[in-house]
Design a protein around this motif. Structure first.
Motif: not given
Length: 525
Positions: A402, A405, A80, A60, A68, A97, A507, A377, A71, A65
């Motif tokens: 974040p 995203l 997503r 992280m 993210y 998150f 972030g 973030t 994840t 990025h």
């Protein structure tokens, strides 16, 4: 041979321990993913990890990025685009998150159920290095920053509320904002006027290069410091942070040795300490007993807020203007409608700030730069359980949202201009047959666009930041002809490509350019 066997056995034990951790957390993840957990009173899934205690903090903090993406795409059982929430162990913090516009809107709407206090304490202790004795003063005040305290704390000890008042007074008050903008444009103008009229010059402006180098080294390591990655693993950001704070502490001590008190109570600007907000914040710290070293650390932290985002965003606007065909000239034509010559000093320009802020192309370029080059973030701790997206988020844990995203979702793309690329006109309204520009797209709603955070904890400096960035850009473009020479690395050596985002500080705010442009400048006014 015996020593070798002991060493080999120790390595094998460590390997098995890490493997065991990963196998256990992976099995837990996939077993928990059977069936839909939403709307059943359950918490989100927890990402697998290799390292006990540390969890996913290293990936992280080193490439946010990529973390993210893995994840939300590789692990999440729900696409997503539908919005998703997933848990992760990040050092001592357990984090949810949150992605998806509706989920993010829920988080921002429930600001009263969340707190930034633990986040700020972590930044003070881990990132800017406030001494332990001073941290106890901040930790003692659990009344939060609202006018009505959450707990019974003596008014004189309410450091969070007094700090909040000092910042809001200086960064949201119209008169104070105008003073800051006037001083900023004056300083930039004086620097620009040092260049000889009509003479081409190549190379960067330099002032106190050691401090600047330390500051940006520190900014690149922000996330490493935030998650408490040991100094042994990442010594550079710690060393840069220490030098920066020492410089700030020395500066404060020097001011106090020359003044009876910091500055006069009615002074809106001081050549040593800067704006009134610096004086007010320092007085708040001093009144509650923060040491000179702690106040120096706080000054370093305030430098992050003032410079760490505004300077990179301004640089990105200039970079994109220079390398996008025709954009520099179009911006200059528009900017000149907000500029006039100072009759008392023909070398200086007067900016009509209200007009400048309303220019459609400049505003679109600014907003597009925030979308693509801000990676923040927003982080909150849950005061109580909260239902978000069908999941129960448990009190005491943290929520992270974040922006990267949301800012790179497919909704931002057009067939000719994908979301991953800079497009100056992305936030311009459609032009009709008569050439009139209509309303810009409505996609900057909460949950899809939040470069300054959201909810009640939105960045209080966002108004000055916009004036500061656009004023600086306007002065540079209005006063100078700028010609591209070549792409270069930060050390000045030629580069095969132009600047891209440095993901080391992903972030934490504005992304830094990972390389540079060499340009020629010639003063035109």
């Amino acid at each position: 041979m015996v020593k070798l066997d002991i060493w080999t056995g120790s390595l094998f034990t460590i390997f098995i321990f890490f493997c065991g951790t990963y196998i256990y957390t992976t099995c837990r993840f996939f077993l928990s993913s059977i069936g839909d957990r939403r709307h059943k009173g359950k918490t989100p899934l927890t990402l697998p990890y290799w390292f006990p205690i540390i969890g996913s903090a290293i990936p992280m903090s080193t490439n946010g990025h990529e973390f993210y993406e893995s994840t939300m795409q590789a692990f999440a059982p729900v696409k997503r685009s539908h919005g998703n929430i997933i848990g992760a162990r990040l050092g001592p913090m357990f984090v949810y998150f949150v992605a998806g516009a509706k989920n993010i809107q829920t988080i921002f709407r429930n600001s009263k159920s969340l707190t930034t206090r633990t986040l700020v304490l972590r930044i003070y202790g881990n990132v800017i290095g406030v001494p332990r004795g001073d941290m106890k003063i901040f930790e003692y005040d659990d009344s939060e920053s609202m006018t009505t305290p959450l707990t019974q704390i003596p008014e004189e000890k309410r450091i969070w509320q007094h700090r909040h008042h000092a910042i809001v007074h200086s960064l949201k008050n119209t008169e104070a904002l105008n003073i800051l903008t006037r001083v900023f444009t004056r300083e930039i103008m004086e620097l620009a006027n040092q260049q000889h009229l009509g003479e081409w010059q190549t190379g960067p402006f330099k002032q106190n290069p050691d401090l600047a180098k330390d500051f940006w080294e520190f900014m690149r390591g922000f996330m490493v410091l935030f998650f408490g990655i040991p100094r042994l693993i990442a010594p550079k950001p710690y060393a840069a942070r220490d030098r920066l704070i020492q410089a700030c502490t020395k500066h404060l001590r020097d001011i106090e040795s020359r003044y009876d008190g910091i500055i006069a109570a009615n002074a809106e600007w001081d050549e040593d300490l800067g704006s009134r907000v610096n004086r007010d914040l320092d007085k708040v710290m001093k009144d509650v007993g923060i040491s000179p070293e702690g106040r120096g650390a706080m000054m370093g932290g305030f430098m992050i807020g003032i410079n760490g985002n505004a300077i990179p965003v301004g640089c990105w606007i200039l970079i994109e203007s220079i390398r996008t065909p025709g954009l520099l000239e179009a911006l200059r034509e528009e900017i000149m409608t907000a500029v006039s010559i100072d009759e008392d000093n023909k070398e200086s320009l007067i900016l009509d700030i209200a007009t400048l802020l309303s220019l459609p192309l400049l505003s679109s370029v600014y907003t597009e730069t925030l979308r693509l080059r801000i990676s923040t973030t927003p982080t909150r701790q849950l005061r109580n359980d909260l239902l978000v997206g069908g999941y129960v988020l448990k009190a005491g844990n943290h929520v992270m949202v974040p922006s990267w995203l949301a800012h790179t979702e497919s909704q931002w793309s057009t067939p000719e201009h994908p979301a991953s690329e800079f497009w100056a006109e992305r936030f311009l309204g459609k032009t009709d047959a008569d050439g009139n520009v209509g309303e810009p797209p409505k996609s900057t709603q909460a949950g899809t666009f939040f470069p300054f955070g959201g909810g009640t904890s939105m960045c209080p400096g966002r108004f000055f930041a916009k004036q500061e960035i656009l004023s600086g850009v306007a002065i540079m473009i209005a006063k100078f002809e700028i010609e591209f020479v070549e792409n270069v690395h930060h050390d000045g050596t030629p580069s095969k490509r132009g600047p891209d985002a440095d993901i080391n500080n992903a972030g934490s705010g504005a992304l830094l350019p990972d390389s540079d442009l060499k340009v020629r400048l010639r003063r035109r006014i």
